[in-house]
Design an enzyme around this catalytic site. Structure first.
Site, mmCIF file in Angstrom:
data_model
loop_
_atom_site.group_PDB
_atom_site.id
_atom_site.type_symbol
_atom_site.label_atom_id
_atom_site.label_comp_id
_atom_site.label_asym_id
_atom_site.label_seq_id
_atom_site.Cartn_x
_atom_site.Cartn_y
_atom_site.Cartn_z
ATOM 1 N N SER A 180 0.815 -1.216 0.000
ATOM 2 C CA SER A 180 0.000 0.000 0.000
ATOM 3 C C SER A 180 0.853 1.273 0.000
ATOM 4 C CB SER A 180 -0.937 0.000 1.211
ATOM 5 O OG SER A 180 -0.265 -0.434 2.372
ATOM 6 N N SER A 208 17.288 -6.624 5.090
ATOM 7 C CA SER A 208 17.813 -5.272 5.299
ATOM 8 C C SER A 208 19.308 -5.373 5.546
ATOM 9 C CB SER A 208 17.134 -4.647 6.522
ATOM 10 O OG SER A 208 17.856 -3.513 6.967
ATOM 11 N N TYR A 242 14.539 -5.934 15.215
ATOM 12 C CA TYR A 242 14.473 -5.824 13.747
ATOM 13 C C TYR A 242 15.631 -6.599 13.098
ATOM 14 C CZ TYR A 242 14.142 -3.414 9.195
ATOM 15 O OH TYR A 242 14.016 -3.121 7.859
ATOM 16 N N ALA A 243 16.840 -6.423 13.638
ATOM 17 C CA ALA A 243 18.015 -7.118 13.083
ATOM 18 C C ALA A 243 17.851 -8.627 13.182
ATOM 19 C CB ALA A 243 19.283 -6.671 13.812
ATOM 20 N N LYS A 249 15.383 -9.762 10.537
ATOM 21 C CA LYS A 249 15.901 -9.672 9.171
ATOM 22 C C LYS A 249 17.045 -10.649 8.917
ATOM 23 C CE LYS A 249 13.058 -6.572 7.564
ATOM 24 N NZ LYS A 249 12.106 -6.939 6.507
ATOM 25 N N ILE A 289 16.665 3.560 2.131
ATOM 26 C CA ILE A 289 15.788 3.854 0.991
ATOM 27 C C ILE A 289 14.900 5.041 1.357
ATOM 28 C CG2 ILE A 289 14.022 2.919 -0.576
ATOM 29 C CD1 ILE A 289 16.819 1.482 -0.671
HETATM 30 P P1 NAP Z 1 6.522 1.125 4.991
HETATM 31 O O1 NAP Z 1 6.562 2.328 4.115
HETATM 32 O O2 NAP Z 1 6.284 1.294 6.447
HETATM 33 O O3 NAP Z 1 5.405 0.132 4.389
HETATM 34 C C1 NAP Z 1 5.168 -1.084 5.016
HETATM 35 C C2 NAP Z 1 4.127 -1.856 4.234
HETATM 36 O O4 NAP Z 1 3.908 -3.094 4.907
HETATM 37 C C3 NAP Z 1 2.775 -1.144 4.181
HETATM 38 O O5 NAP Z 1 2.169 -1.422 2.953
HETATM 39 C C4 NAP Z 1 2.003 -1.817 5.320
HETATM 40 O O6 NAP Z 1 0.581 -1.830 5.142
HETATM 41 C C5 NAP Z 1 2.534 -3.219 5.238
HETATM 42 N N1 NAP Z 1 2.384 -3.947 6.488
HETATM 43 C C6 NAP Z 1 2.845 -3.630 7.715
HETATM 44 N N2 NAP Z 1 2.477 -4.564 8.611
HETATM 45 C C7 NAP Z 1 1.745 -5.481 7.919
HETATM 46 C C8 NAP Z 1 1.066 -6.674 8.264
HETATM 47 N N3 NAP Z 1 1.062 -7.120 9.521
HETATM 48 N N4 NAP Z 1 0.417 -7.346 7.298
HETATM 49 C C9 NAP Z 1 0.395 -6.903 6.028
HETATM 50 N N5 NAP Z 1 1.011 -5.782 5.633
HETATM 51 C C10 NAP Z 1 1.680 -5.088 6.569
HETATM 52 O O7 NAP Z 1 7.868 0.276 4.894
HETATM 53 P P2 NAP Z 1 9.024 0.283 3.770
HETATM 54 O O8 NAP Z 1 10.054 1.259 4.172
HETATM 55 O O9 NAP Z 1 8.438 0.358 2.419
HETATM 56 O O10 NAP Z 1 9.645 -1.181 3.991
HETATM 57 C C11 NAP Z 1 9.251 -2.303 3.251
HETATM 58 C C12 NAP Z 1 10.173 -3.472 3.582
HETATM 59 O O11 NAP Z 1 11.520 -3.117 3.297
HETATM 60 C C13 NAP Z 1 10.142 -3.857 5.053
HETATM 61 O O12 NAP Z 1 10.266 -5.264 5.187
HETATM 62 C C14 NAP Z 1 11.376 -3.162 5.619
HETATM 63 O O13 NAP Z 1 11.870 -3.802 6.754
HETATM 64 C C15 NAP Z 1 12.330 -3.283 4.446
HETATM 65 N N6 NAP Z 1 13.409 -2.284 4.440
HETATM 66 C C16 NAP Z 1 13.126 -0.938 4.333
HETATM 67 C C17 NAP Z 1 14.191 -0.027 4.297
HETATM 68 C C18 NAP Z 1 13.964 1.460 4.138
HETATM 69 O O14 NAP Z 1 14.945 2.212 4.185
HETATM 70 N N7 NAP Z 1 12.760 1.935 3.921
HETATM 71 C C19 NAP Z 1 15.506 -0.489 4.402
HETATM 72 C C20 NAP Z 1 15.727 -1.850 4.520
HETATM 73 C C21 NAP Z 1 14.676 -2.740 4.525
HETATM 74 P P3 NAP Z 1 -0.362 -0.645 5.747
HETATM 75 O O15 NAP Z 1 -0.076 0.561 4.888
HETATM 76 O O16 NAP Z 1 -1.745 -1.141 5.563
HETATM 77 O O17 NAP Z 1 0.053 -0.463 7.160
#
Ligand code: NAP
Length: 248
Positions: free
Chosen positions: A15, A143, A156-157, A160, A189
């Protein structure tokens, strides 16, 4: 060239953020996209409309990735709606950061459930259909923190790093059935979320990265595109760091 024409793809948590970026790039490459969200109803509906306008089949499903039964029901629905599943991206994830001194048991367990149990739940759910078709690509989003660790993010670590161990084991177990499993480990990111942070702080982070910038959701999506497509048919059990050289 469209690299995912007629492939049916599941993306959890699309989303917003990285999941949304993956859904957009995959649809541009001809993939049909079934994606989940947890609470963002309107953004999920908007994305479904946006993807459909690209001429692919797209559908949003409300499904809590941390709930085993919901994951099984979701996959049954997708098989009914789409016919088959070729690619799964386990992307849904959360953080609940705190120093260990202050981290509660609840915050530890919640992060493990959403980030790690979710990967088990979804892999179990797609196992039978993928075994039957003797093909599949599973891509799990970890991550750099899962590779290196980070103060204030022990939960978190751990989740992951767990994703990496789980993925290597899946690759070993299912390789003989032509099911591949790989990990993408993003660094910093930049999303809507980081756009709200203090610009000076964020710029400090950028300067510490060898490529001197934060990554985009498209950078992560392109790595997933490679692992989902037939360009990577001999690649499994790997972790691809998409981090601008952060871990080098
Ligand atoms: P984000 O913007 O917070 O988006 C998280 C997404 O996951 C949203 O669509 C959310 O849905 C959904 N979600 C959360 N809990 C859920 C659940 N229990 N069931 C189903 N959907 C769920 O996060 P992001 O930054 O895009 O991160 C995405 C992935 O990349 C994660 O696994 C994160 O750990 C990893 N990551 C991110 C970064 C970074 O810098 N952003 C770096 C390394 C790894 P709703 O909108 O409905 O809540």
């Amino acid at each position: 060239m469209k690299m995912l024409e007629n492939k049916n793809v599941i993306i959890t948590g699309a989303s917003r953020g990285i999941g949304k970026g993956i859904a957009q790039v995959f649809a541009q490459h001809g993939a049909n996209v079934a994606f989940t969200y947890n609470s963002s109803v309107q953004p999920a509906q908007d994305l479904e409309d946006e993807l459909t306008q690209l001429g692919v089949k797209a559908k949003a499903y409300k499904s809590d990735a941390s709930n085993f039964d919901q994951a099984q029901d979701f996959v049954s629905e997708v098989i009914k709606d789409f016919g088959s599943i070729d690619v799964v991206i386990n992307n849904a994830g959360i953080t609940k950061d705190n120093l260990l001194m202050r981290m509660t048991e609840e915050d530890f367990n919640k992060v493990i459930q959403v980030n790690l149990n979710s990967v088990f739940n979804m892999t179990k759910a797609v196992l039978r259909p993928m075994l039957k078709q003797r093909a599949g690509s599973i891509i799990n989003i970890s991550s750099v923190v899962g590779v290196k660790g980070n103060a204030g993010q022990a939960n978190y670590a751990a989740s992951k790093a767990g994703v990496i161990g789980f993925s290597k084991s899946t690759a070993l177990e299912l390789g003989s059935r032509n099911i591949r499993c790989n990990v993408v480990a993003p660094g910093f990111i930049e999303t809507e979320m980081t756009a709200k942070l203090d610009e000076k702080t964020v710029d400090g982070w950028r300067q510490a990265i060898p490529l001197k910038r934060g990554g985009t959701t498209e950078d992560v999506a392109n790595a997933c595109l490679y692992l989902a497509s037939d360009l990577s048919t001999y690649v499994t059990g790997q972790t691809l760091n998409v981090d601008g050289g952060m871990l080098t």
